[in-house]
Scaffold this motif. Structure first.
Motif, mmCIF file in Angstrom:
data_model
loop_
_atom_site.group_PDB
_atom_site.id
_atom_site.type_symbol
_atom_site.label_atom_id
_atom_site.label_comp_id
_atom_site.label_asym_id
_atom_site.label_seq_id
_atom_site.Cartn_x
_atom_site.Cartn_y
_atom_site.Cartn_z
ATOM 1 N N PHE A 23 0.849 -1.189 0.000
ATOM 2 C CA PHE A 23 0.000 0.000 0.000
ATOM 3 C C PHE A 23 0.888 1.244 0.000
ATOM 4 O O PHE A 23 1.939 1.253 0.653
ATOM 5 C CB PHE A 23 -0.892 0.043 1.256
ATOM 6 C CG PHE A 23 -2.085 -0.861 1.189
ATOM 7 C CD1 PHE A 23 -2.989 -0.775 0.141
ATOM 8 C CD2 PHE A 23 -2.323 -1.795 2.191
ATOM 9 C CE1 PHE A 23 -4.102 -1.602 0.085
ATOM 10 C CE2 PHE A 23 -3.441 -2.625 2.141
ATOM 11 C CZ PHE A 23 -4.319 -2.533 1.089
ATOM 12 N N THR A 24 0.444 2.285 -0.664
ATOM 13 C CA THR A 24 1.164 3.555 -0.605
ATOM 14 C C THR A 24 0.951 4.199 0.766
ATOM 15 O O THR A 24 0.151 3.721 1.578
ATOM 16 C CB THR A 24 0.679 4.516 -1.697
ATOM 17 O OG1 THR A 24 -0.699 4.789 -1.467
ATOM 18 C CG2 THR A 24 0.852 3.895 -3.084
ATOM 19 N N VAL A 25 1.660 5.306 0.994
ATOM 20 C CA VAL A 25 1.682 5.922 2.315
ATOM 21 C C VAL A 25 0.710 7.105 2.421
ATOM 22 O O VAL A 25 -0.037 7.226 3.377
ATOM 23 C CB VAL A 25 3.118 6.406 2.637
ATOM 24 C CG1 VAL A 25 3.136 7.210 3.927
ATOM 25 C CG2 VAL A 25 4.058 5.213 2.725
ATOM 26 N N ARG A 26 0.725 7.957 1.421
ATOM 27 C CA ARG A 26 -0.010 9.210 1.550
ATOM 28 C C ARG A 26 -1.444 9.090 1.037
ATOM 29 O O ARG A 26 -1.722 8.369 0.091
ATOM 30 C CB ARG A 26 0.717 10.329 0.778
ATOM 31 C CG ARG A 26 0.210 11.717 1.117
ATOM 32 C CD ARG A 26 0.956 12.801 0.374
ATOM 33 N NE ARG A 26 2.236 13.133 0.995
ATOM 34 C CZ ARG A 26 2.965 14.193 0.648
ATOM 35 N NH1 ARG A 26 2.539 15.009 -0.310
ATOM 36 N NH2 ARG A 26 4.110 14.441 1.231
ATOM 37 N N ARG A 27 -2.350 9.808 1.692
ATOM 38 C CA ARG A 27 -3.755 9.882 1.262
ATOM 39 C C ARG A 27 -4.073 11.340 0.950
ATOM 40 O O ARG A 27 -3.830 12.224 1.774
ATOM 41 C CB ARG A 27 -4.689 9.373 2.377
ATOM 42 C CG ARG A 27 -4.442 7.923 2.791
ATOM 43 C CD ARG A 27 -4.773 6.930 1.677
ATOM 44 N NE ARG A 27 -4.303 5.572 1.983
ATOM 45 C CZ ARG A 27 -3.147 5.069 1.544
ATOM 46 N NH1 ARG A 27 -2.345 5.788 0.774
ATOM 47 N NH2 ARG A 27 -2.790 3.854 1.861
ATOM 48 N N GLY A 28 -4.629 11.586 -0.207
ATOM 49 C CA GLY A 28 -4.812 12.955 -0.722
ATOM 50 C C GLY A 28 -5.743 13.821 0.094
ATOM 51 O O GLY A 28 -6.535 13.328 0.910
ATOM 52 N N VAL A 90 10.375 6.241 -3.183
ATOM 53 C CA VAL A 90 10.893 7.588 -2.946
ATOM 54 C C VAL A 90 12.044 7.881 -3.910
ATOM 55 O O VAL A 90 12.131 8.968 -4.497
ATOM 56 C CB VAL A 90 11.357 7.739 -1.480
ATOM 57 C CG1 VAL A 90 12.049 9.077 -1.257
ATOM 58 C CG2 VAL A 90 10.160 7.583 -0.543
ATOM 59 N N ALA A 91 12.910 6.885 -4.105
ATOM 60 C CA ALA A 91 14.000 7.036 -5.078
ATOM 61 C C ALA A 91 13.440 7.137 -6.491
ATOM 62 O O ALA A 91 13.926 7.921 -7.312
ATOM 63 C CB ALA A 91 14.965 5.856 -4.964
ATOM 64 N N ASN A 246 8.010 11.985 -0.924
ATOM 65 C CA ASN A 246 6.922 11.033 -1.067
ATOM 66 C C ASN A 246 6.928 10.408 -2.462
ATOM 67 O O ASN A 246 7.924 10.513 -3.203
ATOM 68 C CB ASN A 246 5.601 11.773 -0.783
ATOM 69 C CG ASN A 246 4.428 10.855 -0.545
ATOM 70 O OD1 ASN A 246 3.614 10.652 -1.433
ATOM 71 N ND2 ASN A 246 4.348 10.250 0.617
ATOM 72 N N ALA A 247 5.849 9.715 -2.817
ATOM 73 C CA ALA A 247 5.788 9.021 -4.100
ATOM 74 C C ALA A 247 4.333 8.674 -4.373
ATOM 75 O O ALA A 247 3.571 8.374 -3.452
ATOM 76 C CB ALA A 247 6.608 7.740 -4.055
ATOM 77 N N SER A 248 3.962 8.736 -5.636
ATOM 78 C CA SER A 248 2.594 8.363 -6.004
ATOM 79 C C SER A 248 2.520 6.854 -6.235
ATOM 80 O O SER A 248 3.532 6.163 -6.281
ATOM 81 C CB SER A 248 2.178 9.095 -7.274
ATOM 82 O OG SER A 248 2.808 8.495 -8.390
#
Lengths: 303, 303, 303, 303
Positions: A23-28, A90-91, A246-248
Motif C-alpha cells: 500500500f502507498t503511504v499518503r492519502r490525498g 521515494v527514489a 513522497n511518491a505516487s
C-alpha cells in the motif's frame, strides 16, 4: 508495508487472495488537482494525511485494510524484497522528476531514448533509499558513484560495487575542493538529510546538471555557505536543484517493476539490502543500532 | 545591439537593407550538441565566446557585421525599443525554462494551455530585465508582484503599475517573515544579483513552486543561512530552483514577438523603459548614475 | 449538464449551495492507470461508463446528484453560458492534445511560450464544438479559419467573424485542390464527423502540422481515397493525425476558464451560441430542426 | 555513408585521421528554425537538399568531404556495421518521435522511466529499417512482433527471432480481421511503403496507441478503405498516426549508440544484416535481386 492478500472486496480486480501487494503511504487532501489525479505526492494544499506518519495509523500490525487505488501488486518472486517497494518509491520519484526535467529543457533530449545511459551520476548517502536510487540508475546503464562516510569494506559500499557502482569515501575528499578528484556529475541524488552536505554537493554538479534532494534535514541551526559562489554557478551553468518528497502509486509501480528487472540482472542481490529481520515481539531489537553491517532492518508481522 | 541593415550577403534571406535587426551575444563552442543546435546558451563545454563580454569584440561601434543565424529581424514599429531585445531575451529564457519545467512535472499541466494565467508571480529587482520579465508575465495574464527597494513613486514601480503589476517595497518586509504580508508565489524570477536576497526569496516560494535565478552575484563573501529550513522546505514542498543564463536566438525572437504584443496592449509604454539616450561621443554621461529616475540608458551610434 | 447547487455533502469543499457547477460525463473503469488519475478520457480498458450515453442515466432531469471529483465550479457571471462547458471541454481536450504534442516534437518549441499565437488554424464544422474550438484558438491569438457549407450570412459564420475568424465556404473549394485558395494550416481541428471530409482535410495540413479529429463518423460505407498520396505526404512532411474523444475534469476546468476570458474579450458574445431554449415539457420542439439560424439548443429543467 | 577519416581541417575536434565516421544525408535550407537548430529533418520550407537524393552529389565514390556538424564518429568496433548507421537513423527518429509523443500525452508517463519496456510493439516490413527498429525496441525490452510476407525460415524472420522478436507471416492473417490472432499493439512502426497495408495496420493499433509511418508509397492509385471505421476508432481510442522522414545528426548518434549496445547484448549478430558486399566495380551485381536471403547489400569503395 508489504503483505499477502487474505481477502478482497467484491469489486476489486487488481489482486486476489494469495497475491502479494504493497500500500502507498499518503492519502490525498480531496480538494486539489494533483490529489484528484492520484498524485497526492504533489498535493497543493498540504492537507494530506500519511499512514504511520501524519494523521493516520501506520502498518505496524498483522492485518491492514485499505482501498484498491492505493495498492500495487507485487509478483510472487519478489516475496523476499517487496518490503523495499516503499523506500524504492521515494527514489523512483526523485529519479523520474530529475530525468523528465532534463528531457524538457536540454535541447538535444528530444532525439534521445535513454538519457541516463552513460551519464555520470552521484548518489549521496548509501542508506536504503540511496542504494535503491543507485540500483535504478545502474539498471539504466548510468555511470554511478556513491558517496558515504564508512569504510569501503563494509556492506553498503560492497553492495554498491556488486551492481557496478563506484564508492567514494567522503572522509577522503577535500572539503574545499571536493570535485578535484571525483569530477562533476550530470545527476546528483541526495539521501542523507544533512543540510551542510546538501549545499556542499552543489560543488559537484556539472554544467546543465540536475540535483534532486530527498533527505529532510532536522533542526534550524545556522549554516555558513559561500552563497555568491553557489548562486553564480547555478546561473552561469544553467543548473537545476529540486526537492522531491513522497511518491505516487505510479512510483511504487515503477519501483516494483525495477525490482523485477534487478532480480534478472543481479539475482539474489537485492535481498541483501535487508540485513536484519526481527519478529514484531522483538521490536526492541529492531530499533537498536546494528552498526556498519546494517542496511535495512525489517519487522516481521506474519504469524 | 540593435541597428538598421545597410547591406546583406548574397544568400541572406532573413533581412534586407532598410530592415531593423538585432544580433545575439553568444557564439557556440563548435563541439557540443547544444551549440550544434544553435542553443549556445546551454553550451556544455564552457568554450563559447560572447560579443562584448568574453573573447569577441562587442557592438559599441557604428557598423557591425555578423552571420545570419545570429540575427533576428525587428519590425519597423519597434524602432524605438528594439534595443531592449537583448535584456528581454534573458528574461524570455528564464520564463521559458520555468514554464516548461512546470509543464513537465505538475500532474495537471497536460490539460493546461496557458499555465501562467492567474498564477502568482514575483519578480525581484526592477531593472530592465526584471521589468521585462514582468511585462512577459503580464502579457500572459499572470498576477505579478515586483520587489525592489525604491520609493513607490519612482519610475520603476510606476512603470510596473501601469502594466497591472503590484509593487512591493522590500524595505517594509519583515526580514524574518517576508511572506507574512505578501503570500507565497508559484513563480519567482530573480534579477538582482544579490546573493543574500537570492536565498531569502526561497521563503516566498509556494508548494510545487519554481524559482528561476538570473542575477549573477559577485564576490565570495560568506553567508549565514538557515540551511536545514531551506532544504527541508524544498523537499517537503517539491520546489525547483534553477539558474538561467544568456539566451538563444529563439529567445530573442520570443522577446521581439512580446515587444510587438506589448505595443498593442500598452501603446508607447515600453519605450518609457529607456529613460536616457546619449550620443556615443557623450559616453561619459551614459556611465554616470542617473538616480532613481533611470531604468535603461542607451548609447546611440547612428550618424 | 449545468445547474445550481441545492445541497452538498458534509465533506464537500468545492461548491456550496447557491453556486453553479457542471458535472463531467465519463466515469472511469476503476482499474486502469489513467482512470485512477481522473483521466478516464484516456481509459485503457474501454470499460468506462458515460452519463446519458453509455451505462448510466443522463442529466435530463430536474435534480442530479454526483461525486465532488466529477464537478467543476462555474462562476456566477457564466450563468447564461455554463451549459456550454461540456461541448467546450471536448474542444479543450482536442486543443490541448494538439498543442502539447507539438510542444514535444517541434525542435524550436522549448523556447516558445505561446505556440498558438499567429499560427494558421483551421476548424472544420461550425457546430458548437467547432465554434468553441475557434473561440479557444482566438483567445490565444491564433489566425483562425472556419470551414462549413452554409451561407456566409448565417449565424454560424457570423458568430465566427465577430471573434476575428475567417469563414471558408466549403462549397466553393475545388474538391481536387482544396488548398489552392486557402493555403496550408499548422493546426486543423475537425468537428464534422463526415469520414470523407476527414480524409480530405489532410490535403490542407502544413509541413510539421498537427490535425486532431473529434467527429465520430457513423456507418461503414467504403471510401475511395488516394492512399499513397496521403501517406507519402504524412511521411515526407512529418505530419501528425490524432483522434481525441471525451474530456477529463481538467478539460472542463480549462473550458470554464476560457468562458470567463471570452466574457471579458467579447462581452455577451458567447451567449449567442445558444440560439434556442425550450422548457423540458416542450422537448419535442427542441428536437425539431431549427434551420440555419440554429447553433446550440438548450433544454431548461429549472422549475 | 560510412568510412575512415583520412584527413581533417584545422579546427575539427570530433574525429582525427584513422577514426571511423558517418555523414548525415540532409543539408538544411538555411532559413527555417529547425534547420538553424541542426534539425533539418524537420525543415519547414522544404528547401533542403539531400546528398545522393536531391540536389547534392551522393557518397558513391572513394573519397568524400563534408563539414564537421554533419559527421558522427563511429567506434572502431563497429567497423563492420557502421554502414548501417544511416538506415538505423531513420528508425531511431521514428522511435524517438513515437516515444516522446506518448511521454507527453499519456497521463501516467510522467512517472515512467522506460516506457517501451514490456510494451506490445509491431514492426511492419522486415527490411533493414524495420529490423533495426526491432533491434532498437528489443534493446529497450519491448515485446516485439515483426510482420512480413516471407517464409519464417528465411533470413529476415530468423534474424528477428534471434533478438527475441516474434515473426508474423502476413499471408496467414485474415484480411478483414487481422488482429484476431495477433492482438492490438501499443506501438506500430511501419517500413514497407505499401499504402494499402499502411492503412490496414490501423486495425492493429491499441487504445491510446501510436503508429509511426516511415515507408514512402509511390504512385497515385486509388484505394478503397472503410474510412468511417478508421476515423471512428482513431477518435474513440485516442490514437495517434504520424509520419517520420529522414533523421537529424542526433538520431545518427542514437543509432550508433544502439549499435554499440547491440554488440554487447547480441555479439556479431548485427553484422548478419549485411548479407551481401560487392566491390564498386561490380555495382551491377549489387543491384540484382538476391532473393529471400538478402537483407542489406553494401557497395565497397575502399581501395
Amino acid at each position: 508495508m508489504f503483505g499477502q492478500v487474505v481477502d478482497v472486496g467484491r469489486t476489486v480486480t487488481l489482486v486476489q487472495p494469495g497475491d502479494y501487494a504493497v500500500f502507498t503511504v499518503r492519502r490525498g487532501c480531496g480538494t486539489c488537482r494533483p490529489c484528484a489525479m492520484n498524485r497526492s505526492d504533489m498535493c497543493r494544499t498540504g492537507l494530506y494525511a500519511e499512514r504511520g506518519i501524519w494523521g493516520l495509523d501506520g502498518y505496524q500490525t498483522e492485518f491492514v485494510v485499505d482501498h484498491e487505488p492505493y495498492a500495487v501488486r507485487v509478483a510472487p518472486e519478489l516475496e523476499a524484497v517487496g518490503v523495499l517497494a516503499e523506500p524504492f518509491s521515494v527514489a523512483a520519484k526523485a529519479m523520474s522528476e530529475a530525468v523528465h526535467l532534463q528531457l524538457t529543457r536540454l535541447p538535444d533530449m528530444a532525439t534521445s531514448l535513454d538519457w541516463l545511459s552513460g551519464k555520470r551520476c552521484l548518489v549521496a548517502g548509501l542508506g536504503p533509499i540511496g542504494l535503491l536510487a543507485a540500483l535504478s540508475l545502474r539498471l539504466r546503464n548510468a555511470d554511478v558513484s556513491g558517496l558515504d562516510v564508512v569504510d569501503a569494506s563494509t556492506v553498503r559500499p560492497q553492495w554498491l560495487n556488486r551492481i557496478g557502482g563506484h564508492y567514494i569515501d567522503g572522509r577522503q575528499l577535500s572539503p574545499d575542493h571536493p570535485t578535484d578528484h571525483i569530477g562533476a556529475f550530470d545527476v546528483i541524488v541526495e539521501a542523507t538529510g544533512m543540510a551542510a552536505l546538501e549545499f556542499d554537493l552543489l560543488d559537484a554538479l556539472a554544467i546543465n546538471g540536475v540535483y534532486v534532494v530527498t533527505g529532510i534535514p532536522a533542526g534550524d541551526r545556522s549554516l555558513n555557505i559561500d552563497g555568491a559562489k553557489i548562486m553564480r554557478r547555478l546561473v552561469l551553468q544553467n543548473q537545476v536543484l529540486l526537492g522531491s518528497v513522497n511518491a505516487s502509486r505510479d512510483h511504487f509501480q515503477l519501483a516494483v517493476d525495477d525490482l523485477v528487472q534487478a532480480g534478472t540482472r543481479w539475482p539474489h542481490h537485492v535481498a541483501d539490502l535487508i540485513t536484519h529481520r526481527h519478529a514484531y515481539a522483538d521490536f526492541d531489537a529492531a530499533f537498536q543500532h546494528h552498526g556498519s553491517d546494517e542496511i535495512k532492518v525489517v519487522l516481521e508481522w506474519a504469524a
